[in-house]
Design an enzyme around this catalytic site. Structure first.
Site, mmCIF file in Angstrom:
data_model
loop_
_atom_site.group_PDB
_atom_site.id
_atom_site.type_symbol
_atom_site.label_atom_id
_atom_site.label_comp_id
_atom_site.label_asym_id
_atom_site.label_seq_id
_atom_site.Cartn_x
_atom_site.Cartn_y
_atom_site.Cartn_z
ATOM 1 C CD GLU A 253 34.536 -1.965 128.662
ATOM 2 O OE1 GLU A 253 34.623 -2.921 127.980
ATOM 3 O OE2 GLU A 253 33.335 -1.581 128.348
ATOM 4 C CG HIS B 244 43.709 27.719 133.297
ATOM 5 N ND1 HIS B 244 43.662 28.729 133.897
ATOM 6 C CD2 HIS B 244 44.448 26.741 132.777
ATOM 7 C CE1 HIS B 244 44.654 28.681 133.270
ATOM 8 N NE2 HIS B 244 45.383 27.952 132.383
ATOM 9 C CE LYS C 129 26.869 -4.640 125.291
ATOM 10 N NZ LYS C 129 27.632 -5.317 125.366
#
Ligand code: PA5
Length: 466
Positions: free
Chosen positions: A321, A342, A457
């Protein structure tokens, strides 16, 4: 004190050189000086900020010093004193707390719990937790089943649970209007009221929010006994060392004074330790050079302790951000080892050379070392390693992995924490926040604000409205 060792990044053509580091550090040092002498001074003076430097959320810089100085000189009624007293009050009233918040209003508290509390805190008995409540997180998503099942868990009026199963809400939102947090608060409030009555809410709901906004209004309507401000000039992802992170940490029984002392120590370190030994400047220099000279567009934080995964995710947000702007900025990625050896190590060893790995290593483990030990049948053929401890296994994995990457010209660096405790984590959080701001400034990017998350948003609101 935290150490930063970049000797495994000095790999010639594929890494960086000491000369290159020495070349960039003076510029970073002058940016660091400006953080205090210009940004912070301007913030405290309330001077208007030019458009290219706005927003200027510089108040996180000296927050640890300010909180500790106020606590040491005034004690009663200071912010830290109020946080500690509220945590004690909550401990006396409930055994379970749900923390509601998302992004910067969630990740810090989670990182503190996972790194500093007992790894199985919620599984311990109340006595084993010294009465500090169990802690759960919601409002950090809109996952119906997770939220619904937590509500069901809290609705059990179990005899085993302290104080007739009472539980509390800590709701954290700077703006007070974030849809995920607000929706979660709505449903948890409803359940709290149904279970314990409207009169219980003032005692059982603790908001951390801005001085105005919808959550502040709701807190007024409820008449919350305790509430805390997200300090002016502290952005969400820089708020871990304010009430946003400190209140949940104190409710877990963590030593928030030690946490802040560690952060303050890192500020002093940045300001006083000479070039060459300065972990913040070295960290930024090496990481920046790897990106600009070697094209490492992916920055991996390779944490060598399960308890540090959330701290890594907190850093992912901080970096993404802060500098993921103007079509620039490295992509942060946290991996947890040895688990991810792994799953991801194949790519790190032989994939595109676009990654730079910072190991995050714990020097001293909190609990006694486990030994592999001997078994009479030796079916698993581990008896040769009977005296080997788990820290020895981990150390071999770290060294072996670095050697494998380095031998193929893939550089790495290592941040070493003295231990995963409050003091060291305070240093680490402050180090990474300082480094991120210095890095942003060095790139010509304003590290504060996150204009790019507004569009989703707006779309979400529009879609919901129709
Ligand atoms: O870093 C940030 O500022 C964001 O991640 C915010 O913390 C997040 O969007 C939540 O916002 P708020 O605290 O206003 O609910």
């Amino acid at each position: 004190m935290i150490q930063f060792d970049y000797s495994n990044a000095l790999l010639g053509a594929t890494g960086v050189s000491q000369k290159q580091i020495d070349g960039i550090v003076p510029q970073l040092e002058s940016i660091a000086t400006d953080l205090w002498e210009r940004d912070l001074a301007e913030f405290h003076a309330g001077n208007p900020v030019s458009a290219d430097r706005s927003p200027l959320d510089a108040a996180f810089l000296d927050l640890p010093e300010r909180l500790l100085t106020e606590y040491d000189t005034r004690r009663n009624g200071s912010e830290l004193d109020r946080i500690i007293k509220t945590a004690r009050r909550i401990r006396e009233s409930v055994d379970r707390v749900v923390v509601l918040g998302i992004g910067g209003s969630y990740m810090g508290a989670r990182a503190l719990m996972d790194s500093c509390a007992h790894p199985w805190h919620n599984e311990l008995t109340r006595a084993e937790r010294s009465g500090w409540p169990r802690m759960y997180f919601e409002g950090n998503n809109v996952d119906n089943d997770c939220c619904q099942s937590l509500l069901q868990l809290f609705s059990r009026d179990s005899q085993e649970v302290f104080n007739q199963g009472k539980w509390a809400i800590v709701v954290i939102s700077k703006s007070g209007g974030t849809i995920e947090t607000a929706s979660a608060l709505r449903v948890f409030l409803r359940q709290l009221e149904n279970q314990f009555g409207a009169s219980a809410l003032s005692e059982l709901v603790v908001p951390v929010t801005g001085t105005s906004g919808k959550l502040a209004e709701l807190a007024d309507a409820i008449g919350c006994l305790d509430r805390f401000d997200v300090p002016e000039g502290v952005g969400g992802r820089f708020s871990i060392l304010s009430a946003v992170g400190l209140l949940p940490a104190a409710i877990l029984g963590l030593n928030i004074v030690s946490l802040l002392r560690g952060a303050w120590m890192m500020n002093e370190h940045l300001r006083s330790v000479p070039r060459g030994e300065n972990v913040v400047l070295n960290y930024v220099a090496v990481n920046q050079l790897m990106e600009s000279l070697r094209g490492t567009a992916i920055r991996i934080l390779s944490v060598w302790s399960k308890s540090l995964e959330s701290a890594g995710l907190w850093y992912d947000q901080l970096l993404a951000e802060s500098i993921g702007k103007q079509e620039r900025g490295v992509m942060p990625l946290t991996v947890v080892n040895t688990r991810d050896l792994h799953s991801r190590a194949q790519q790190h060893q032989e994939g595109i050379r676009n990654k730079f790995i910072n190991n995050l290593v714990v020097d001293t483990w909190r609990y006694d070392s486990l030994k592999i030990g001997e078994r009479s049948g030796n079916e698993d053929q581990l008896n040769d390693l009977k005296d080997t401890t788990w820290p020895m296994l981990m150390s071999a994995a770290i060294q072996g992995t670095d050697q494998a990457y380095n031998s193929d010209g893939r550089p790495t660096a290592t941040i070493t924490l003295p231990s995963a405790n409050e003091h060291a984590m305070g240093q680490l959080f402050q180090m990474l926040m300082l480094a991120t701001v210095i890095e942003g400034r060095a790139m010509g990017i304003n590290p504060y604000g996150q204009p790019g998350v507004e569009l989703y948003k707006q779309n979400m609101k529009r879609i919901l409205a129709t």
